[in-house]
Write a protein that holds these residues in place. Structure first.
Motif, mmCIF file in Angstrom:
data_model
loop_
_atom_site.group_PDB
_atom_site.id
_atom_site.type_symbol
_atom_site.label_atom_id
_atom_site.label_comp_id
_atom_site.label_asym_id
_atom_site.label_seq_id
_atom_site.Cartn_x
_atom_site.Cartn_y
_atom_site.Cartn_z
ATOM 1 N N GLY A 192 0.816 -1.204 0.000
ATOM 2 C CA GLY A 192 0.000 0.000 0.000
ATOM 3 C C GLY A 192 0.845 1.246 0.000
ATOM 4 N N SER A 193 0.216 2.382 -0.368
ATOM 5 C CA SER A 193 0.987 3.608 -0.482
ATOM 6 C C SER A 193 0.406 4.765 0.318
ATOM 7 N N THR A 194 -0.876 4.699 0.702
ATOM 8 C CA THR A 194 -1.485 5.802 1.463
ATOM 9 C C THR A 194 -1.811 5.300 2.860
ATOM 10 N N LEU A 195 -0.987 5.675 3.829
ATOM 11 C CA LEU A 195 -1.193 5.160 5.181
ATOM 12 C C LEU A 195 -2.527 5.620 5.754
ATOM 13 N N SER A 196 -2.898 6.903 5.497
ATOM 14 C CA SER A 196 -4.124 7.422 6.108
ATOM 15 C C SER A 196 -5.337 6.610 5.670
ATOM 16 N N ASN B 55 -18.715 19.453 1.312
ATOM 17 C CA ASN B 55 -18.854 18.114 1.845
ATOM 18 C C ASN B 55 -20.083 17.969 2.741
ATOM 19 N N VAL B 56 -20.317 19.031 3.540
ATOM 20 C CA VAL B 56 -21.393 18.974 4.530
ATOM 21 C C VAL B 56 -22.758 18.914 3.845
ATOM 22 N N THR B 57 -22.951 19.783 2.852
ATOM 23 C CA THR B 57 -24.230 19.770 2.134
ATOM 24 C C THR B 57 -24.445 18.428 1.458
ATOM 25 N N GLY B 58 -23.359 17.923 0.825
ATOM 26 C CA GLY B 58 -23.456 16.629 0.155
ATOM 27 C C GLY B 58 -23.870 15.539 1.117
ATOM 28 N N THR B 59 -23.233 15.517 2.293
ATOM 29 C CA THR B 59 -23.571 14.497 3.286
ATOM 30 C C THR B 59 -25.013 14.637 3.735
ATOM 31 N N PHE B 60 -25.459 15.890 3.902
ATOM 32 C CA PHE B 60 -26.847 16.106 4.338
ATOM 33 C C PHE B 60 -27.827 15.520 3.328
ATOM 34 N N VAL B 61 -27.633 15.863 2.049
ATOM 35 C CA VAL B 61 -28.555 15.364 1.021
ATOM 36 C C VAL B 61 -28.499 13.840 0.946
ATOM 37 N N ALA B 62 -27.252 13.301 0.990
ATOM 38 C CA ALA B 62 -27.103 11.851 0.882
ATOM 39 C C ALA B 62 -27.772 11.139 2.061
ATOM 40 N N THR B 63 -27.609 11.710 3.278
ATOM 41 C CA THR B 63 -28.240 11.097 4.446
ATOM 42 C C THR B 63 -29.757 11.112 4.311
ATOM 43 N N ALA B 64 -30.280 12.254 3.842
ATOM 44 C CA ALA B 64 -31.731 12.346 3.673
ATOM 45 C C ALA B 64 -32.200 11.283 2.675
ATOM 46 N N PHE B 65 -31.430 11.109 1.599
ATOM 47 C CA PHE B 65 -31.770 10.079 0.608
ATOM 48 C C PHE B 65 -31.778 8.698 1.252
ATOM 49 N N VAL B 66 -30.677 8.376 1.983
ATOM 50 C CA VAL B 66 -30.573 7.050 2.598
ATOM 51 C C VAL B 66 -31.749 6.808 3.551
ATOM 52 N N VAL B 93 -20.284 8.024 7.365
ATOM 53 C CA VAL B 93 -19.681 8.309 8.675
ATOM 54 C C VAL B 93 -18.300 8.932 8.478
ATOM 55 N N PRO B 94 -18.018 10.065 9.127
ATOM 56 C CA PRO B 94 -16.773 10.793 8.848
ATOM 57 C C PRO B 94 -15.546 10.166 9.483
ATOM 58 N N GLY B 95 -15.190 8.944 9.046
ATOM 59 C CA GLY B 95 -14.005 8.276 9.573
ATOM 60 C C GLY B 95 -12.728 9.038 9.224
ATOM 61 N N VAL B 96 -12.693 9.581 7.994
ATOM 62 C CA VAL B 96 -11.521 10.330 7.547
ATOM 63 C C VAL B 96 -11.302 11.545 8.443
ATOM 64 N N GLY B 97 -12.411 12.233 8.758
ATOM 65 C CA GLY B 97 -12.319 13.426 9.597
ATOM 66 C C GLY B 97 -11.774 13.097 10.974
ATOM 67 N N ILE B 98 -12.248 11.993 11.557
ATOM 68 C CA ILE B 98 -11.768 11.595 12.881
ATOM 69 C C ILE B 98 -10.269 11.315 12.823
ATOM 70 N N TYR B 99 -9.858 10.611 11.772
ATOM 71 C CA TYR B 99 -8.432 10.270 11.639
ATOM 72 C C TYR B 99 -7.571 11.529 11.584
ATOM 73 N N TYR B 116 -10.164 20.421 11.264
ATOM 74 C CA TYR B 116 -10.687 19.064 11.065
ATOM 75 C C TYR B 116 -11.769 18.722 12.080
ATOM 76 N N ALA B 117 -11.561 19.174 13.325
ATOM 77 C CA ALA B 117 -12.560 18.864 14.359
ATOM 78 C C ALA B 117 -13.885 19.497 13.994
ATOM 79 N N ARG B 118 -13.821 20.770 13.520
ATOM 80 C CA ARG B 118 -15.054 21.460 13.166
ATOM 81 C C ARG B 118 -15.730 20.770 11.986
ATOM 82 N N GLN B 119 -14.900 20.350 11.022
ATOM 83 C CA GLN B 119 -15.466 19.703 9.845
ATOM 84 C C GLN B 119 -16.141 18.374 10.209
ATOM 85 N N THR B 120 -15.473 17.605 11.077
ATOM 86 C CA THR B 120 -16.050 16.328 11.501
ATOM 87 C C THR B 120 -17.375 16.546 12.211
ATOM 88 N N LEU B 121 -17.373 17.562 13.099
ATOM 89 C CA LEU B 121 -18.589 17.867 13.842
ATOM 90 C C LEU B 121 -19.711 18.286 12.898
#
Lengths: 261, 156
Positions: A192-196, B55-66, B93-99, B116-121
């Motif tokens: 792999g290349s992207t750790l994140s 990202n936030v608007t997209g997630t909102f619309v997608a969640t409403a769809f789901v 789920v914002p896993g990337v944001g948490i990371y 990042y914290a604000r974006q995740t929230l």
């Protein structure tokens, strides 16, 4: 209180208990208990349901009172049981079951086998791999995430089996530590290349999506106590996962003498 | 571009199915779970990549769809809507944001951390709002939509 009335209420509470333990919402549990009790002729029952317990009192026409308190520990989500109980309560309302049959069927549902251990491990690996790809990883990153996610669930199932790790917070910290650690090892070994992306994928099976969704639904139904409990669960689990990831980074930083990942 | 889109759809769908196996959803509902999860993620992805929405608007619309599709399929298949919602929401789920939040804390970069914290929230709040909006639609409305769907199916 005669035997029949008591049996009806026992059946209703049993249905409620299975639902609650397997992750259904409070409103559904309440409705199912009322529905079953009403169909078999117990009108005046009233229930109070928390996410960890059912309190039910009922009174029959002779003014005899029945009460039951059941404690229900939070367990693993098993939506197949929720579906089955839901179907049963629908069919009870259509008048297709006697109380005795319904009791026997509930007993069967309660002991229904969940998914086998290695199926869950494979599912966790597949989920990790797919979400690694979604988070921007390549195919090789996904392979690394698959291995990390699979081994993560090997650990979780080992820990769950005999209650070896009691505290949920500790379990999540160790779990996410393990997943991150494995990702770093695989990454350093050249896979792999992207750790994140690898790490995001492999911690995905731990993230509390279920309690988050349930919390929101309870709050929307204005069940504030149940909603707050689930929300707290979500925050603690997320915190645990974050601590696990952080620990690996700090350890790596210290052990290599200041090299950052 | 289209190949990337299809690959993203496939990854999100299979990921959702994997999670629904972990929550032991009955086998016959796997395809629905996969399509709902994959569909939600593709909506979010297309909105962010093609329409330049945040990202936030997209997630909102997608969640409403789901949430909406979960409720409709729950009504028309006569099973609880959480069956589809619980695993369908996972791609969002914002896993990337948490990371990245944890990462920037460890790096000691407070500016990045607060970003990042604000974006995740915000993403979490978008999911909350999306679900609440859809679940406030009365059951009658959902039943009407599900009823229309069923009539159409019968005709065709």
């Amino acid at each position: 209180m005669d035997q029949y009335d008591k049996f009806v209420l026992d059946t209703a509470v049993k249905a409620g208990r299975i639902l609650l333990a397997c992750g259904a919402e409070i409103n559904r549990v309440e409705e199912t208990i009322q529905r079953i009790a009403r169909h078999y002729g117990m009108d005046a029952s009233s229930s109070f349901i928390l996410s960890s317990g059912i309190f039910l009192t009922a009174e029959n026409k002779k003014h005899e009172i029945y009460a039951q308190v059941k404690h229900i520990p939070l367990a693993r989500v098993q939506l197949c049981k929720v579906t089955e109980v839901n179907k049963l309560s629908r069919e009870i309302e259509e008048g297709r079951w006697t109380v005795e049959e319904a009791w026997v069927h509930l007993e069967e549902i309660e002991h229904m086998a969940g998914k086998r251990a290695h199926t869950r491990m494979a599912a966790s690996g597949l989920g990790a791999a797919c979400f690694c790809y979604v988070a921007g990883g390549s195919v090789w990153d996904s392979l690394a995430a698959f291995i990390a996610g699979f081994l993560l669930y090997v650990f979780i199932i080992w820990a769950e089996k005999k209650g070896r790790v009691k505290s949920k917070i500790v379990l999540n910290i160790i779990g996410s530590f393990l997943a991150t650690f494995l990702s770093v090892i695989l990454f350093k070994a050249g896979l792999g290349s992207t750790l994140s992306a690898i790490i995001v994928g492999s911690i995905m099976p731990l993230l509390p999506g279920v309690s988050f969704v349930t919390a929101i639904r309870e709050l929307a139904d204005s069940n504030y106590i149940a909603g707050a409990v689930r929300m707290l669960d979500t925050l603690l689990v997320t915190g645990g996962v974050a601590i696990g990831v952080g620990l690996v980074y700090i350890l790596y930083h210290r052990l290599t003498g200041g090299i950052m990942l | 571009m289209i190949i990337t889109l299809l690959l993203q759809l496939a990854a999100a769908s299979f990921g959702t199915i994997a999670f629904s196996i972990m929550f032991s959803v009955p086998r016959k509902y796997y395809p629905y779970c996969g399509l709902i999860g994959g569909g939600g993620w593709i909506i979010c992805w297309c909105m962010v990549n093609f329409l330049n929405v945040s990202n936030v608007t997209g997630t909102f619309v997608a969640t409403a769809f789901v949430a909406l599709v979960s409720r409709i399929s729950g009504t028309s298949l006569k099973c609880p809507a959480i069956l589809f919602l619980m695993s369908g929401i996972f791609p969002l789920v914002p896993g990337v944001g948490i990371y990245w939040t944890v990462y920037s804390v460890i790096m000691g970069d407070m500016q990045e951390y607060s970003r990042y914290a604000r974006q995740t929230l915000n993403l979490a709040l978008a999911i909350v709002l999306g679900i609440i909006f859809v679940f406030e639609i009365p059951q009658k409305g959902i039943a009407a939509i599900a009823g229309i769907g069923r009539k159409k199916e019968k005709k065709s």
